[in-house]
Design a protein around this motif. Structure first.
Motif, short mmCIF file in Angstrom:
data_model
loop_
_atom_site.label_atom_id
_atom_site.label_comp_id
_atom_site.label_asym_id
_atom_site.label_seq_id
_atom_site.Cartn_x
_atom_site.Cartn_y
_atom_site.Cartn_z
N GLN A 126 -0.11 2.66 -12.50
CA GLN A 126 -1.08 4.02 -12.48
C GLN A 126 -1.24 4.41 -11.13
OE1 GLN A 126 -4.79 3.24 -14.72
NE2 GLN A 126 -3.80 2.29 -16.42
N ALA A 127 -1.85 5.70 -11.02
CA ALA A 127 -2.15 6.05 -9.70
C ALA A 127 -3.35 5.36 -9.21
CB ALA A 127 -2.35 7.68 -9.79
N PRO A 128 -3.53 5.34 -7.64
CA PRO A 128 -4.71 4.82 -7.44
C PRO A 128 -6.21 5.67 -7.82
CG PRO A 128 -3.15 5.06 -5.64
CD PRO A 128 -2.61 5.67 -6.82
N TYR A 173 -12.09 4.52 2.67
CA TYR A 173 -12.02 4.67 1.19
C TYR A 173 -11.73 3.03 0.38
CZ TYR A 173 -11.03 9.33 2.66
OH TYR A 173 -11.05 10.40 3.39
N LEU A 175 -7.03 -1.04 -2.93
CA LEU A 175 -6.39 -0.54 -1.68
C LEU A 175 -7.50 -0.03 -0.90
CD1 LEU A 175 -3.50 1.48 -3.37
CD2 LEU A 175 -3.38 -0.54 -1.90
N TYR A 218 -9.76 2.24 -3.11
CA TYR A 218 -9.28 2.49 -4.40
C TYR A 218 -9.01 1.43 -5.41
CZ TYR A 218 -8.01 7.04 -2.21
OH TYR A 218 -7.96 8.18 -1.71
N GLY A 265 0.86 -1.24 -0.07
CA GLY A 265 -0.02 0.02 0.03
C GLY A 265 0.81 1.58 0.08
N LEU A 266 0.29 2.40 0.14
CA LEU A 266 0.94 3.70 0.18
C LEU A 266 1.32 4.07 1.65
CD1 LEU A 266 -0.57 3.68 -2.53
CD2 LEU A 266 -0.60 6.07 -2.48
N ARG A 309 -4.45 -7.88 -4.13
CA ARG A 309 -4.20 -7.93 -5.79
C ARG A 309 -5.08 -9.17 -6.24
NH1 ARG A 309 -1.17 -6.07 -9.26
NH2 ARG A 309 0.34 -5.17 -7.96
N MET A 357 -4.91 -4.10 -8.29
CA MET A 357 -4.47 -3.98 -6.79
C MET A 357 -5.66 -3.08 -6.15
SD MET A 357 -2.62 -4.62 -4.11
CE MET A 357 -0.85 -4.53 -4.24
N PHE A 385 -3.30 3.64 4.46
CA PHE A 385 -3.57 2.76 3.35
C PHE A 385 -2.98 1.45 4.13
CE2 PHE A 385 -4.41 4.76 -0.50
CZ PHE A 385 -4.27 6.20 -0.30
N GLY A 386 -3.95 0.35 3.63
CA GLY A 386 -3.55 -1.02 3.91
C GLY A 386 -2.95 -1.59 2.86
N PRO A 387 -2.28 -2.60 2.89
CA PRO A 387 -1.31 -3.18 1.99
C PRO A 387 -1.83 -3.70 0.71
CG PRO A 387 -1.85 -4.75 3.65
CD PRO A 387 -2.74 -3.65 4.06
N GLY A 388 -3.24 -3.59 0.78
CA GLY A 388 -3.76 -3.88 -0.70
C GLY A 388 -4.35 -5.27 -1.10
N GLN A 398 -6.12 0.16 -8.04
CA GLN A 398 -4.99 0.60 -8.69
C GLN A 398 -4.36 -0.29 -9.90
OE1 GLN A 398 -1.53 0.83 -6.03
NE2 GLN A 398 -0.60 2.58 -7.58
N LEU A 416 -10.02 6.56 -7.09
CA LEU A 416 -11.02 6.37 -5.99
C LEU A 416 -12.18 5.80 -6.54
CD1 LEU A 416 -11.96 6.88 -3.05
CD2 LEU A 416 -12.81 9.21 -3.61
N PHE A 427 4.31 9.13 -5.20
CA PHE A 427 3.33 9.78 -5.69
C PHE A 427 3.06 11.09 -4.79
CE2 PHE A 427 1.14 7.00 -8.23
CZ PHE A 427 1.47 5.61 -7.57
#
Lengths: 115, 113
Positions: free
Chosen positions: B41-43, B33, B90, B35, A43-44, B109, B88, B104-107, B37, B45, A90
């Protein structure tokens, strides 16, 4: 409309060299600015943020950024990078017009640190 | 440590088979939230919850739904995943009216076969 532009999609640099990742923003209202880092398959993570006050902001892992209102820039710098700094970075903005502060992301810059 | 947790970290689903991704947080933040991704690319929303109030982004496909049964948990449901939904995902949280930092969480995939 609010927007963020990261001027470099990739930045290759040798270990222990200095680095600057460039970011420009546009906003007609007061803006809050962040730099987030994303390691592969993660994550970020927040590096630093500018809300108000001193224009030089220090963050984690030795990074710092300078808010420049006249140039609408928020460049990220580190005087000496490590291999472990290889990641996606970012630049992000938001404004204070709502409680939830929707984030506006730049396109991202890949920092590749070479030995 | 207070944190944002996402399960599973990797999810494989079949084309058209509903899938649910999970997010939980111990930060007691009132905003959550989701997201999407995609690679390089950027996340983007998809939607967010402010307490129990659901806020959908205008361009989020109807295929994506969300539930927030309580403060700590939030789910992302993809009703009929297509190959283009591989990404991914998020989850993030923030405290409304605070300094706008999102955690943010780790996501997760997601792979669609």
């Amino acid at each position: 409309a609010q927007s963020v532009t990261q001027l470099d999609s990739q930045v290759p640099v040798f270990e222990e060299a200095p680095v600057e990742l460039r970011c420009n923003y546009s906003s007609s209202v007061s803006v809050y600015l962040f730099w987030y880092v994303q390691y592969p398959n993660q994550g970020l993570q927040l590096l630093l943020k500018y809300l108000s006050g001193s224009t030089l902001v220090k963050g984690i892992n030795g990074f710092e950024a300078e808010f420049n209102k006249s140039q609408t820039s928020f460049h990220l710098r580190k005087p000496s990078v490590h291999i472990s700094d290889t990641a996606e970075y970012f630049c992000v903005s938001t404004h204070g017009s709502s409680n939830t502060g929707k984030l506006i992301f730049g396109q991202g810059t890949t920092l590749q640190v070479k030995p | 440590d207070a944190m944002v947790i996402q399960n599973p970290r990797y999810q494989v689903t079949q084309f058209g088979k509903p899938v649910t991704l999970s997010c939980s947080q111990t930060l007691n933040h009132n905003v959550m939230y989701w997201y999407q991704q995609k690679s390089s690319q950027a996340p983007k929303l998809l939607f967010h919850y402010y307490d129990k109030d659901f806020n959908n982004e205008a361009d989020t496909p109807d295929n994506f739904q969300s539930r927030r049964p309580n403060t700590s948990f939030c789910f992302l449901d993809i009703r009929s995943p297509g190959l283009g939904d591989a990404a991914m995902y998020l989850c993030a949280t923030s405290r409304a009216g605070d300094d706008y930092e999102q955690y943010f969480g780790p996501g997760t995939r997601l792979t669609v076969t």
